[in-house]
Write a protein that holds these residues in place. Structure first.
Motif, PDB file in Angstrom:
ATOM      1  N   MET A   1       0.824  -1.206   0.000  1.00  0.00           N
ATOM      2  CA  MET A   1       0.000   0.000   0.000  1.00  0.00           C
ATOM      3  C   MET A   1       0.860   1.260   0.000  1.00  0.00           C
ATOM      4  SD  MET A   1      -3.117   0.869  -0.222  1.00  0.00           S
ATOM      5  CE  MET A   1      -3.222   2.545  -0.825  1.00  0.00           C
ATOM      6  N   PHE A   2       1.981   1.211   0.715  1.00  0.00           N
ATOM      7  CA  PHE A   2       2.921   2.344   0.686  1.00  0.00           C
ATOM      8  C   PHE A   2       3.478   2.518  -0.731  1.00  0.00           C
ATOM      9  CE2 PHE A   2       2.675   1.440   5.148  1.00  0.00           C
ATOM     10  CZ  PHE A   2       2.873   2.667   5.776  1.00  0.00           C
ATOM     11  N   SER A   3       3.792   1.394  -1.379  1.00  0.00           N
ATOM     12  CA  SER A   3       4.316   1.449  -2.743  1.00  0.00           C
ATOM     13  C   SER A   3       3.279   2.006  -3.707  1.00  0.00           C
ATOM     14  CB  SER A   3       4.755   0.054  -3.190  1.00  0.00           C
ATOM     15  OG  SER A   3       5.244   0.074  -4.510  1.00  0.00           O
ATOM     16  N   VAL A   4       2.035   1.544  -3.575  1.00  0.00           N
ATOM     17  CA  VAL A   4       0.955   2.034  -4.437  1.00  0.00           C
ATOM     18  C   VAL A   4       0.765   3.536  -4.242  1.00  0.00           C
ATOM     19  CG1 VAL A   4      -1.531   1.970  -4.808  1.00  0.00           C
ATOM     20  CG2 VAL A   4      -0.252  -0.160  -4.664  1.00  0.00           C
ATOM     21  N   ALA A   5       0.730   3.984  -2.983  1.00  0.00           N
ATOM     22  CA  ALA A   5       0.552   5.411  -2.707  1.00  0.00           C
ATOM     23  C   ALA A   5       1.625   6.246  -3.395  1.00  0.00           C
ATOM     24  CB  ALA A   5       0.563   5.658  -1.199  1.00  0.00           C
ATOM     25  N   ASP A   6       2.847   5.766  -3.355  1.00  0.00           N
ATOM     26  CA  ASP A   6       3.960   6.486  -3.979  1.00  0.00           C
ATOM     27  C   ASP A   6       3.818   6.546  -5.490  1.00  0.00           C
ATOM     28  OD1 ASP A   6       6.717   7.672  -3.914  1.00  0.00           O
ATOM     29  OD2 ASP A   6       7.224   5.818  -4.973  1.00  0.00           O
ATOM     30  N   LYS A   7       3.234   5.486  -6.058  1.00  0.00           N
ATOM     31  CA  LYS A   7       3.156   5.389  -7.520  1.00  0.00           C
ATOM     32  C   LYS A   7       1.956   6.127  -8.110  1.00  0.00           C
ATOM     33  CE  LYS A   7       6.693   2.534  -8.147  1.00  0.00           C
ATOM     34  NZ  LYS A   7       7.151   2.435  -6.726  1.00  0.00           N
ATOM     35  N   ILE A   8       0.890   6.363  -7.351  1.00  0.00           N
ATOM     36  CA  ILE A   8      -0.347   6.904  -7.929  1.00  0.00           C
ATOM     37  C   ILE A   8      -0.608   8.351  -7.528  1.00  0.00           C
ATOM     38  CG2 ILE A   8      -1.376   4.604  -8.057  1.00  0.00           C
ATOM     39  CD1 ILE A   8      -3.151   5.420  -5.666  1.00  0.00           C
ATOM     40  N   GLY A   9       0.400   9.036  -7.024  1.00  0.00           N
ATOM     41  CA  GLY A   9       0.219  10.441  -6.713  1.00  0.00           C
ATOM     42  C   GLY A   9      -0.058  10.748  -5.268  1.00  0.00           C
ATOM     43  N   GLY A  10       0.125   9.754  -4.406  1.00  0.00           N
ATOM     44  CA  GLY A  10      -0.003   9.992  -2.971  1.00  0.00           C
ATOM     45  C   GLY A  10       1.311  10.491  -2.388  1.00  0.00           C
ATOM     46  N   GLN A  11       1.488  10.285  -1.110  1.00  0.00           N
ATOM     47  CA  GLN A  11       2.706  10.726  -0.425  1.00  0.00           C
ATOM     48  C   GLN A  11       3.148   9.661   0.570  1.00  0.00           C
ATOM     49  OE1 GLN A  11       0.898  14.139   1.455  1.00  0.00           O
ATOM     50  NE2 GLN A  11       1.902  15.596   0.079  1.00  0.00           N
ATOM     51  N   VAL A  12       4.432   9.375   0.578  1.00  0.00           N
ATOM     52  CA  VAL A  12       5.063   8.639   1.667  1.00  0.00           C
ATOM     53  C   VAL A  12       6.273   9.479   2.059  1.00  0.00           C
ATOM     54  CG1 VAL A  12       6.011   6.476   2.512  1.00  0.00           C
ATOM     55  CG2 VAL A  12       4.320   6.441   0.639  1.00  0.00           C
ATOM     56  N   ILE A  13       6.119  10.269   3.096  1.00  0.00           N
ATOM     57  CA  ILE A  13       7.162  11.194   3.527  1.00  0.00           C
ATOM     58  C   ILE A  13       7.744  10.697   4.840  1.00  0.00           C
ATOM     59  CG2 ILE A  13       7.666  13.562   4.247  1.00  0.00           C
ATOM     60  CD1 ILE A  13       5.430  14.486   2.382  1.00  0.00           C
ATOM     61  N   GLY A  14       9.069  10.580   4.888  1.00  0.00           N
ATOM     62  CA  GLY A  14       9.728  10.069   6.078  1.00  0.00           C
ATOM     63  C   GLY A  14      10.581  11.125   6.752  1.00  0.00           C
ATOM     64  N   CYS A  15      10.711  10.986   8.061  1.00  0.00           N
ATOM     65  CA  CYS A  15      11.641  11.807   8.837  1.00  0.00           C
ATOM     66  C   CYS A  15      12.721  10.872   9.355  1.00  0.00           C
ATOM     67  CB  CYS A  15      10.920  12.501   9.985  1.00  0.00           C
ATOM     68  SG  CYS A  15      11.975  13.597  10.966  1.00  0.00           S
ATOM     69  N   PHE A  16      13.978  11.217   9.104  1.00  0.00           N
ATOM     70  CA  PHE A  16      15.086  10.327   9.411  1.00  0.00           C
ATOM     71  C   PHE A  16      16.052  10.982  10.401  1.00  0.00           C
ATOM     72  CE2 PHE A  16      13.443   8.998   5.379  1.00  0.00           C
ATOM     73  CZ  PHE A  16      13.604   7.622   5.347  1.00  0.00           C
ATOM     74  N   ASP A  17      16.584  10.162  11.292  1.00  0.00           N
ATOM     75  CA  ASP A  17      17.719  10.545  12.125  1.00  0.00           C
ATOM     76  C   ASP A  17      18.888   9.710  11.623  1.00  0.00           C
ATOM     77  OD1 ASP A  17      19.566  11.205  14.019  1.00  0.00           O
ATOM     78  OD2 ASP A  17      18.378  10.616  15.768  1.00  0.00           O
ATOM     79  N   GLY A  18      19.724  10.315  10.806  1.00  0.00           N
ATOM     80  CA  GLY A  18      20.744   9.531  10.111  1.00  0.00           C
ATOM     81  C   GLY A  18      20.057   8.627   9.107  1.00  0.00           C
ATOM     82  N   GLN A  19      20.268   7.336   9.236  1.00  0.00           N
ATOM     83  CA  GLN A  19      19.629   6.364   8.343  1.00  0.00           C
ATOM     84  C   GLN A  19      18.384   5.740   8.960  1.00  0.00           C
ATOM     85  OE1 GLN A  19      20.729   5.789   5.112  1.00  0.00           O
ATOM     86  NE2 GLN A  19      22.013   7.565   5.638  1.00  0.00           N
ATOM     87  N   SER A  20      18.066   6.133  10.192  1.00  0.00           N
ATOM     88  CA  SER A  20      16.953   5.517  10.913  1.00  0.00           C
ATOM     89  C   SER A  20      15.666   6.308  10.729  1.00  0.00           C
ATOM     90  CB  SER A  20      17.293   5.427  12.406  1.00  0.00           C
ATOM     91  OG  SER A  20      16.204   4.904  13.144  1.00  0.00           O
ATOM     92  N   LEU A  21      14.610   5.641  10.297  1.00  0.00           N
ATOM     93  CA  LEU A  21      13.307   6.282  10.149  1.00  0.00           C
ATOM     94  C   LEU A  21      12.691   6.499  11.530  1.00  0.00           C
ATOM     95  CD1 LEU A  21      11.020   6.998   7.945  1.00  0.00           C
ATOM     96  CD2 LEU A  21       9.984   4.859   8.729  1.00  0.00           C
ATOM     97  N   ILE A  22      12.339   7.735  11.836  1.00  0.00           N
ATOM     98  CA  ILE A  22      11.756   8.035  13.151  1.00  0.00           C
ATOM     99  C   ILE A  22      10.322   8.558  13.036  1.00  0.00           C
ATOM    100  CG2 ILE A  22      13.996   8.478  14.207  1.00  0.00           C
ATOM    101  CD1 ILE A  22      13.376  11.492  13.926  1.00  0.00           C
ATOM    102  N   GLY A  23       9.855   8.790  11.809  1.00  0.00           N
ATOM    103  CA  GLY A  23       8.482   9.235  11.603  1.00  0.00           C
ATOM    104  C   GLY A  23       8.127   9.150  10.133  1.00  0.00           C
ATOM    105  N   PHE A  24       6.831   9.027   9.855  1.00  0.00           N
ATOM    106  CA  PHE A  24       6.391   9.022   8.458  1.00  0.00           C
ATOM    107  C   PHE A  24       4.956   9.521   8.367  1.00  0.00           C
ATOM    108  CE2 PHE A  24       4.734   4.877   9.796  1.00  0.00           C
ATOM    109  CZ  PHE A  24       3.488   4.842   9.189  1.00  0.00           C
ATOM    110  N   ALA A  25       4.587   9.967   7.179  1.00  0.00           N
ATOM    111  CA  ALA A  25       3.212  10.347   6.869  1.00  0.00           C
ATOM    112  C   ALA A  25       2.837   9.704   5.547  1.00  0.00           C
ATOM    113  CB  ALA A  25       3.070  11.862   6.783  1.00  0.00           C
ATOM    114  N   LEU A  26       1.680   9.053   5.512  1.00  0.00           N
ATOM    115  CA  LEU A  26       1.183   8.353   4.328  1.00  0.00           C
ATOM    116  C   LEU A  26      -0.121   8.992   3.873  1.00  0.00           C
ATOM    117  CD1 LEU A  26       0.894   5.854   2.357  1.00  0.00           C
ATOM    118  CD2 LEU A  26      -0.294   4.718   4.258  1.00  0.00           C
TER     119      LEU A  26
END
Length: 270
Positions: free
Chosen positions: A33-58
């Protein structure tokens, strides 16, 4: 803060989702579903501390009465990084991306019993609410819901509205009105909300004990009573054309929705 765009990053979003909501597998939003959202005009936005994901919005694209908009389905922040403004920054990143692609509206749902979240949505982002969905997602496996129906308010974030612009440009979040004004001691007094005047027509309260009540099997009935009472109040107010325009918190941790008539005409009503 950046867009997530590969399977590894989508998997990290799923892992954080599990960590935050503690869903059973049946309720998990999967990697695809995250992949589909990215491909069809949605958003998968991540917040990173270095390489570690600490937050996201879908978010995923939607349409109402012929108008495209974005529906922000999920936002999560790792517990050790909360209360640092990351949730607000993720929302602002969503807004920037949405405006750059021509969207006027973002929507999302939120639990009206969640005091901190309501304050962020209404006061710090400038969203309004004028729709209430009963048990939107059915009963969920997340312990955060406390076994209650998943009643949700629909946040409307009109990205180019005067209200949102005033809040985000530093006019300040809508001011918290005096209790006497809200309760009608002087019903002619208009309250300042994002540089707009409005007259409060009703209030809906959420006790600060709501979290403890939802977490306790013995007290869960009290939480359900609050939900039922507030459900009826929201539905009645929205039928009368009122909208949530402000949110107030007190020193004891109680929350209060303040409703009135919104003076802007933004709408995609069908």
């Amino acid at each position: 803060m950046r867009r997530c765009s590969n399977t590894e990053e989508f998997a990290a979003c799923v892992d954080l989702q599990k960590e935050v909501w503690q869903f059973s597998d049946i309720d998990i939003v999967p990697i695809r579903m995250f992949s589909v959202a990215d491909k069809i005009g949605g958003q998968v936005i991540g917040c990173f501390d270095g390489q570690s994901l600490i937050g996201f919005a879908l978010s995923i694209p939607g349409s109402r009465a012929g108008h495209p908009y974005l529906h922000s389905h999920m936002l999560a922040v790792r517990e050790s990084y909360r209360n640092k403004g990351i949730g607000q920054k993720l929302k602002l990143a969503q807004r920037e991306d949405a405006i750059s692609r021509g969207f006027e509206l973002m929507e999302w749902t939120f639990d009206p019993l969640e005091i901190k979240n309501a304050y962020l949505n209404i006061e710090k982002l400038g969203a309004i609410a004028r729709r209430y969905n009963i048990n939107q997602y059915g009963y969920t496996s997340s312990p955060l819901q406390g076994g209650l129906p998943t009643d949700r308010l629909v946040a409307e974030w009109w990205l180019k509205s005067k209200r949102v612009s005033a809040v985000l440009e530093g006019a300040g979040a809508p001011s918290e009105p005096a209790l006497s004004e809200v309760e009608g001691a002087n019903p002619q007094v208009g309250l300042r909300n994002a540089r707009q005047q409005y007259t409060p027509l009703s209030t809906i309260e959420v006790p600060g004990q709501i979290y403890a009540w939802k977490a306790s099997e013995n007290d869960r009935g009290r939480a359900k009573e609050v939900q039922q009472r507030n459900r009826e109040a929201f539905l009645a107010a929205f039928t009368e054309g009122q909208a949530v325009l402000a949110y107030e918190r007190d020193a004891q941790g109680n929350g209060k929705f303040i409703l009135g008539k919104w003076d802007e005409s933004w709408s995609y009503a069908s």
